[in-house]
Each structure stands twice: as C-alpha cells, then as structure tokens.
Design a protein around this motif. Structure first.
Motif, short mmCIF file in Angstrom:
data_model
loop_
_atom_site.label_atom_id
_atom_site.label_comp_id
_atom_site.label_asym_id
_atom_site.label_seq_id
_atom_site.Cartn_x
_atom_site.Cartn_y
_atom_site.Cartn_z
N TYR A 124 0.85 -1.19 0.00
CA TYR A 124 0.00 0.00 0.00
C TYR A 124 0.88 1.23 0.00
O TYR A 124 1.75 1.38 0.86
CB TYR A 124 -0.92 0.02 1.23
N ASN A 125 0.64 2.13 -0.97
CA ASN A 125 1.40 3.37 -1.04
C ASN A 125 0.79 4.27 -2.11
O ASN A 125 -0.06 3.84 -2.90
CB ASN A 125 2.88 3.10 -1.37
N ASN A 126 1.26 5.52 -2.14
CA ASN A 126 0.84 6.44 -3.19
C ASN A 126 1.60 6.14 -4.48
O ASN A 126 2.77 5.75 -4.44
CB ASN A 126 1.14 7.90 -2.79
N ILE A 127 0.94 6.35 -5.61
CA ILE A 127 1.63 6.33 -6.90
C ILE A 127 1.18 7.56 -7.70
O ILE A 127 0.03 7.99 -7.59
CB ILE A 127 1.37 5.04 -7.71
N GLU A 128 2.12 8.10 -8.47
CA GLU A 128 1.82 9.24 -9.33
C GLU A 128 1.59 8.73 -10.75
O GLU A 128 2.43 8.01 -11.30
CB GLU A 128 2.96 10.25 -9.30
N VAL A 129 0.49 9.12 -11.34
CA VAL A 129 0.12 8.69 -12.69
C VAL A 129 0.18 9.89 -13.63
O VAL A 129 -0.36 10.96 -13.31
CB VAL A 129 -1.29 8.07 -12.71
#
Length: 295
Positions: free
Chosen positions: A142-147
C-alpha cells in the motif's frame, strides 16, 4: 459481474451464491472486474514478495502462497478501480490499465480466501469473511503512486500481513471425529493496510477443518492480524462428529503472538494433556517461529 456478453451466466452465479452461503463479499461491485490484458499508462508488476524473516528459502512463485491477487486504486479514500486475478491467469501478478493523471493510493492484496474476496471499500478496513475458512496467509502493498500520461511500470514487493498459530494434535483421534474447529479471539480479523496493523476492535474468528480419515500428528493453522508488535489470543479447540456432536474440547488462554510470526502449540486433545508448558525458540523453512509450546 457486469461484463458485456456474460448476462447468461447470471443464473449460475445466483445459484452458486445460494449454495455457498456466505463470504462477506461474493459479487464484485461495478468497479471490480476480472483482469483483461490491454494497453494503458499504468503497469503494476509484483516482482517480489517479502516474507523475511519467515522464509529462508529462495523466492518462490506467489502462486505457492496465494490463489488470488487484487489491484485496487483509491483517491481520497474512495475506490476508483479494482482488478482481480486468479493464480491460473496468464498475467497473474501483473496488470496494465489506463488512469487519468493524478495521485492514487494503490493497494495490492494477495490471499487465498476460498469463497470470495474481502471488502475493499476502504484500505483502512479490509474485512475478511468469518465463514469457517475465510482466513488465509495475506500479503500486501500500500502506497501512493503518481500517474501521468506517459506509460510507467511500477515494480512492487509485497510483505506479509498475517500472524499465525499452528496447532499440532499428537494423540490419535477417535474414529468418529469428523471436524475440528479452532475458535479464537483477542486480535483482529480486519486488516488496516494504511497502518499495517489489524483493526482496532477485537474479533472473534474461527476456522473449521474437515479431518475425517486423517491421523495424528495433525497440524491445523489459524491466521489473524495483530494490532501491535506483540499480542495474545485465547483459543478453544473443539472436535465434533459428522452430526456436530461435541467429542472433545480444550481451551488455550494467553497464547503469545508476535507480528508476522508463528506460535506453535502441540499436545493431546483426546487424552490426558501434558502438564506445564515448555517454550523454545526455533526457526523452520517457512516462518520464523516465535514460540513453541505444549498443551
């Protein structure tokens, strides 16, 4: 499951639900779908899973541990997209999709819940169904991702979320024993992927094993999510015949637990128990053993 061209399957799905009775979430929501290989700007690939310090072997395939893997994308705690894969799928452990540019929270959850998937409405309250066989080993990311518009591949490593109690019954079972139930409480059947801990409320969990025709020694496993680095469980081991008539029962209190480790118990269920407790620290090839005890 709302996919074009599959409406003829709906009666079969309904019959299956009536027959199986009750995983907490049997039908995929409109935002959940089976994985279909396609082009897109986001590729998620589970390249490794981290079972250190449990496993001293070289990395094996994730299919050795989990039959289902789910990729879930959230924004502001709202589920945007969820994709489900089974271990027989050709792309198991990898998916490609199109998302609008922005910041997302990505949850990857691998498990073997036999009747369906846990509730995934929010990453902070992942509820596995308590049907008697709804809990399994669980791995997650679980973590943030930049798209962005530019295609990008994200290589992820999963880690174990569960702790386990292993119960080994060493005396011979009476012939009429058909089922053994492990009922336990003190920790959680809910997982919070944001914090990495179990839910804040104690859960009563149970798992029922069909043991007809099996012989000693018999090892049974029970999984839970700890709410802190260490914890404890109270467990009742109950044996039944085919008509659910009780045959034997034993209570274990204050079972010591450590996060993402296994506590091993062994002893007699059907004859006089060993007196006292013997505790030792060892390790095996799959999990690091927190404590070994006899009952």
């Amino acid at each position: 499951m709302k996919r074009p061209g599959h409406y003829l399957l709906l009666p079969l799905v309904i019959l299956a639900l009536l027959g199986l009775g009750a995983c907490e979430k049997m039908i995929l929501s409109e935002e959940e779908e089976e994985d279909v290989t396609k082009n897109g700007n986001v590729t998620i690939k589970v390249s490794m899973y981290n079972i250190v310090p449990f496993d001293s072997r070289a990395a094996q395939s994730l299919t050795d541990y989990c039959s289902t893997i789910q990729f879930v994308f959230y924004q502001n705690d709202k589920k945007i997209k969820a994709i489900n894969q089974k271990s027989g799928d050709a792309t198991y452990g990898q998916t490609t999709l199109s998302l609008s540019p922005g910041t997302y929270q990505l949850l990857v959850l691998a498990h073997s819940c036999p009747f369906g998937n846990p509730t995934l409405s929010t990453p902070s309250k992942i509820q596995f169904t308590n049907t008697g066989s709804g809990y399994s080993d669980v791995f997650y990311y679980y973590n943030n991702i930049e798209v962005t518009d530019e295609p990008k591949t994200h290589n992820l490593e999963l880690e174990r979320a569960t702790s386990m109690v292993s119960i080994t019954i060493i005396d011979e079972m009476p012939q009429e024993v058909a089922k053994i139930r492990l009922k336990y409480e003190g920790e959680s059947g809910v997982f919070n992927a944001v914090s990495g801990w179990g839910g804040s409320v104690n859960s009563e969990q149970y798992v029922m094993y069909n043991v007809q025709g099996r012989t000693a020694p018999l090892t049974l496993k029970a999984y839970t999510f700890l709410r802190n680095e260490t914890g404890s469980l109270n467990m009742t081991i109950s044996a039944y015949d085919a008509e659910n008539t009780p045959i034997a029962e034993k209570e274990l209190t204050g079972i010591p637990m450590k996060n993402r480790m296994v506590t091993e118990y062994s002893g007699n269920l059907f004859s006089e128990s060993n007196s006292g407790l013997e505790i030792s620290l060892t390790a095996d090839t799959e999990w690091s053993v927190y404590k070994q005890l006899t009952f």
